[in-house]
Design an enzyme around this catalytic site. Structure first.
Site, short mmCIF file in Angstrom:
data_model
loop_
_atom_site.label_atom_id
_atom_site.label_comp_id
_atom_site.label_asym_id
_atom_site.label_seq_id
_atom_site.Cartn_x
_atom_site.Cartn_y
_atom_site.Cartn_z
N GLN A 54 0.82 -1.22 0.00
CA GLN A 54 0.00 0.00 0.00
C GLN A 54 0.85 1.26 0.00
O GLN A 54 0.32 2.35 -0.25
CB GLN A 54 -0.93 0.02 1.20
N HIS A 148 -3.48 -8.08 1.28
CA HIS A 148 -2.70 -7.10 0.50
C HIS A 148 -1.37 -7.70 0.02
O HIS A 148 -0.86 -7.31 -1.03
CB HIS A 148 -2.40 -5.86 1.34
ZN ZN Z 1 -6.57 -2.34 2.96
#
Ligand code: ZN
Length: 191
Positions: A54, A148
């Site tokens: 991220q 993720h």
């Molecule tokens: Zn997330």
């Protein structure tokens, strides 16, 4: 420490399978500094967790922390936890429905089915083994963050697209009933 830029849905790095770290890579000053930045960025953005992809780094590290989080006021607290090269294994068959959002998916939430208990096996930031079971809402947070690392987003797991909503409409139309379901999950699993 540095605040890192958070990748938004559509950026290819969010869809890559992140790479494991060797002990040497984990112990390096660069990686340790990166973990500090990841924690600071999570806290600044008021996330319940943040995974390295991220912030545009395709490595298997994620951090979690919930301390009376105003973005997720119903979430049970989680002490600061750093997971390196984590593996999650479901325990039992039980699942629950969770209304999730993500710092990489602006202003959208949706209902996702999560395992109610997961065994977490990982290294901490110093390379020591972590081995424990996460339960309930907290287990959902672990599953979201570890997704993720495999290039998955909560969007992929929404079974009923009619549950998608903005944060404003969530608060207006869905939060009261969701808080009741969270309370039932916390009563069942203790977290
Ligand atoms: Zn997330």
């Amino acid at each position: 420490m540095t605040l890192l830029k958070i990748a938004q849905v559509g950026h290819p790095i969010l869809r890559q399978h992140a790479q494991e770290l060797s002990p040497e890579e984990l112990g390096s000053a660069a990686t340790q500094g990166f973990i500090d930045d990841l924690i600071e960025t999570m806290r600044d953005a008021r996330g319940a967790g943040l995974a390295a992809p991220q912030v545009h780094r395709s490595v298997r590290i994620c951090v979690l922390e919930v301390q009376d989080n105003p973005r997720y006021p119903y979430k049970p607290n989680i002490p600061l936890t750093v997971l390196v090269n984590p593996t999650l294994t479901p325990v039992g068959e039980e699942t629950f429905l969770n209304f999730e959002g993500c710092l990489s998916v602006p202003d959208l939430r949706g209902v996702v089915r999560r395992h109610a208990e997961v065994h977490v096996s990982a290294l901490d930031r110093h390379g020591a083994a972590l081995d424990f079971v996460a339960r309930g809402i907290t287990a959902g947070t672990y599953q979201h963050e570890c997704d993720h690392l495999d290039g998955a987003l909560f969007l992929d797991r929404v079974e009923d697209p009619s549950t998608f909503c903005t944060w404003k409409e969530f608060a207006r139309h869905h939060e009261p009933s969701f808080r009741e379901s969270v309370a039932a999950t916390v009563a069942r699993w203790g977290s």
